[in-house]
Motif scaffolding. Structure first.
Motif, mmCIF file in Angstrom:
data_model
loop_
_atom_site.group_PDB
_atom_site.id
_atom_site.type_symbol
_atom_site.label_atom_id
_atom_site.label_comp_id
_atom_site.label_asym_id
_atom_site.label_seq_id
_atom_site.Cartn_x
_atom_site.Cartn_y
_atom_site.Cartn_z
ATOM 1 N N ILE A 27 0.186 -0.924 0.174
ATOM 2 C CA ILE A 27 0.415 0.262 -0.021
ATOM 3 C C ILE A 27 1.140 1.272 0.233
ATOM 4 C CG2 ILE A 27 -1.558 1.767 0.903
ATOM 5 C CD1 ILE A 27 -3.167 -1.235 2.022
ATOM 6 N N ILE A 28 0.617 2.004 -0.402
ATOM 7 C CA ILE A 28 1.004 3.232 -0.936
ATOM 8 C C ILE A 28 1.135 3.986 0.696
ATOM 9 C CG2 ILE A 28 1.425 5.626 -1.781
ATOM 10 C CD1 ILE A 28 0.777 4.430 -4.683
ATOM 11 N N ILE A 29 1.881 4.822 1.437
ATOM 12 C CA ILE A 29 1.825 5.206 2.038
ATOM 13 C C ILE A 29 2.453 6.766 2.477
ATOM 14 C CG2 ILE A 29 1.588 3.384 4.009
ATOM 15 C CD1 ILE A 29 4.499 4.095 4.537
ATOM 16 N N GLY A 30 3.110 7.038 1.299
ATOM 17 C CA GLY A 30 3.833 8.473 0.840
ATOM 18 C C GLY A 30 3.644 8.129 -0.613
ATOM 19 N N VAL A 31 3.701 9.520 -1.345
ATOM 20 C CA VAL A 31 4.251 10.169 -1.989
ATOM 21 C C VAL A 31 5.122 11.548 -1.560
ATOM 22 C CG1 VAL A 31 3.238 11.227 -4.130
ATOM 23 C CG2 VAL A 31 1.656 10.291 -3.138
ATOM 24 N N ILE A 32 6.658 10.283 -2.706
ATOM 25 C CA ILE A 32 7.844 11.487 -2.603
ATOM 26 C C ILE A 32 8.111 12.699 -4.209
ATOM 27 C CG2 ILE A 32 10.188 11.653 -2.758
ATOM 28 C CD1 ILE A 32 10.787 8.646 -1.848
ATOM 29 N N ASP A 33 7.499 11.925 -4.713
ATOM 30 C CA ASP A 33 7.748 12.800 -6.204
ATOM 31 C C ASP A 33 6.683 12.551 -7.057
ATOM 32 O OD1 ASP A 33 9.206 11.621 -7.417
ATOM 33 O OD2 ASP A 33 10.758 12.922 -6.801
ATOM 34 N N ASP A 34 6.982 12.563 -8.182
ATOM 35 C CA ASP A 34 5.996 12.773 -9.546
ATOM 36 C C ASP A 34 6.017 10.878 -9.789
ATOM 37 O OD1 ASP A 34 5.049 14.900 -9.883
ATOM 38 O OD2 ASP A 34 6.057 15.235 -11.804
ATOM 39 N N GLN A 35 7.449 10.920 -8.999
ATOM 40 C CA GLN A 35 8.654 9.621 -10.099
ATOM 41 C C GLN A 35 8.236 8.465 -8.907
ATOM 42 O OE1 GLN A 35 12.116 10.078 -11.677
ATOM 43 N NE2 GLN A 35 12.263 7.432 -13.034
ATOM 44 N N PHE A 36 8.432 8.923 -7.431
ATOM 45 C CA PHE A 36 8.268 8.183 -6.666
ATOM 46 C C PHE A 36 7.530 8.040 -5.202
ATOM 47 C CE2 PHE A 36 12.892 8.822 -8.140
ATOM 48 C CZ PHE A 36 13.363 6.611 -8.384
ATOM 49 N N LEU A 38 6.316 5.192 -1.486
ATOM 50 C CA LEU A 38 6.816 4.866 0.000
ATOM 51 C C LEU A 38 5.611 3.595 0.139
ATOM 52 C CD1 LEU A 38 7.606 7.914 2.207
ATOM 53 C CD2 LEU A 38 9.450 6.412 0.715
ATOM 54 N N LEU A 39 6.055 2.577 -0.189
ATOM 55 C CA LEU A 39 5.440 0.950 0.105
ATOM 56 C C LEU A 39 5.272 0.455 1.057
ATOM 57 C CD1 LEU A 39 5.188 -0.311 -3.180
ATOM 58 C CD2 LEU A 39 4.244 1.242 -2.881
ATOM 59 N N ALA A 40 4.437 0.140 2.151
ATOM 60 C CA ALA A 40 4.634 -0.746 3.319
ATOM 61 C C ALA A 40 3.571 -1.700 3.075
ATOM 62 C CB ALA A 40 5.170 -0.253 4.767
ATOM 63 N N ASP A 41 3.517 -3.363 3.810
ATOM 64 C CA ASP A 41 3.049 -3.959 3.449
ATOM 65 C C ASP A 41 2.287 -4.225 4.870
ATOM 66 O OD1 ASP A 41 4.984 -5.682 4.958
ATOM 67 O OD2 ASP A 41 4.610 -6.791 3.316
ATOM 68 N N ARG A 49 10.094 1.478 8.336
ATOM 69 C CA ARG A 49 11.289 1.635 7.146
ATOM 70 C C ARG A 49 10.252 1.330 5.875
ATOM 71 N NH1 ARG A 49 16.278 1.206 7.609
ATOM 72 N NH2 ARG A 49 16.698 -0.469 5.947
ATOM 73 N N PRO A 50 9.832 2.158 4.724
ATOM 74 C CA PRO A 50 9.155 1.631 3.758
ATOM 75 C C PRO A 50 10.208 1.774 2.804
ATOM 76 C CG PRO A 50 8.652 4.276 4.668
ATOM 77 C CD PRO A 50 9.281 3.392 5.489
ATOM 78 N N LYS A 51 8.980 0.926 1.927
ATOM 79 C CA LYS A 51 10.049 0.347 0.413
ATOM 80 C C LYS A 51 10.074 2.268 -0.304
ATOM 81 C CE LYS A 51 12.868 -1.656 -2.574
ATOM 82 N NZ LYS A 51 14.259 -1.887 -2.531
ATOM 83 N N LYS A 52 11.566 2.530 -0.774
ATOM 84 C CA LYS A 52 10.971 3.824 -1.800
ATOM 85 C C LYS A 52 10.844 3.024 -3.462
ATOM 86 C CE LYS A 52 13.577 7.637 -4.083
ATOM 87 N NZ LYS A 52 14.780 8.242 -3.735
ATOM 88 N N LYS A 53 10.033 3.128 -4.186
ATOM 89 C CA LYS A 53 10.005 2.269 -5.426
ATOM 90 C C LYS A 53 9.290 3.495 -6.600
ATOM 91 C CE LYS A 53 9.713 -2.119 -6.499
ATOM 92 N NZ LYS A 53 11.176 -3.311 -6.689
ATOM 93 N N ASN A 54 10.401 3.429 -7.730
ATOM 94 C CA ASN A 54 9.592 3.695 -8.659
ATOM 95 C C ASN A 54 7.659 3.718 -9.820
ATOM 96 O OD1 ASN A 54 9.237 4.940 -11.097
ATOM 97 N ND2 ASN A 54 11.536 4.772 -11.558
ATOM 98 N N LEU A 55 6.827 4.613 -9.406
ATOM 99 C CA LEU A 55 5.696 4.087 -9.962
ATOM 100 C C LEU A 55 5.982 3.302 -11.353
ATOM 101 C CD1 LEU A 55 4.158 7.101 -9.648
ATOM 102 C CD2 LEU A 55 3.572 5.084 -7.955
ATOM 103 N N THR A 79 -0.338 2.251 11.428
ATOM 104 C CA THR A 79 -0.351 1.465 11.939
ATOM 105 C C THR A 79 -0.451 -0.210 11.131
ATOM 106 O OG1 THR A 79 -2.891 0.477 12.496
ATOM 107 C CG2 THR A 79 -1.840 1.820 14.029
ATOM 108 N N ASN A 80 0.835 -0.518 11.129
ATOM 109 C CA ASN A 80 1.205 -2.045 10.852
ATOM 110 C C ASN A 80 -0.095 -3.037 10.857
ATOM 111 O OD1 ASN A 80 4.001 -1.678 9.886
ATOM 112 N ND2 ASN A 80 4.534 -1.553 11.846
ATOM 113 N N GLY A 81 -0.489 -3.249 11.826
ATOM 114 C CA GLY A 81 -1.535 -4.341 11.565
ATOM 115 C C GLY A 81 -3.006 -3.434 11.235
#
Length: 108
Positions: A27-36, A38-41, A49-55, A79-81
């Motif tokens: 799930i997207i929990i943050g938006v860095i910019d137009d391209q990246f 932040l993901l977490a499950d 410690r979310p994963k920075k991922k290219n769209l 929350t993680n839950g």
């Protein structure tokens, strides 16, 4: 990126297409910019410690978790839950329906 699009992406379910976690949902929990983004499950990838991922490396799924989106907009965190619950709910409602014969894009 305009604020409206940024808000629409929060809580968006995605399927990771490339990398070590390919095929998994997050799930997207943050938006860095137009391209990246932040993901977490909530399980392997926690909110602290979310994963920075290219769209371009994720597939947008037509599902937004209202609980996660509301939590992120109201408090700025989730929350993680709640993430685990949203992904499990999505898998039960949507993924099992897809396995019954429907394709993801609505074709048969």
């Amino acid at each position: 990126m305009c604020e409206e699009i940024r808000v629409q992406l929060l809580g968006q379910m995605v399927r990771i297409k490339q990398g070590r976690e390919a095929g998994q949902y997050a799930i997207i929990i943050g938006v860095i910019d137009d391209q990246f983004v932040l993901l977490a499950d909530g399980e392997k990838r926690k909110t602290n410690r979310p994963k920075k991922k290219n769209l371009h490396h994720v597939e947008m799924v037509d599902y937004i978790s209202p609980e996660v989106q509301n939590s992120l907009l109201e408090t700025g965190r989730v929350t993680n839950g709640k993430l685990r619950f949203a992904i499990t709910t999505f898998k039960v409602q949507v993924v099992t329906d897809l396995k019954k014969g429907d394709l993801h894009d609505g074709e048969r």
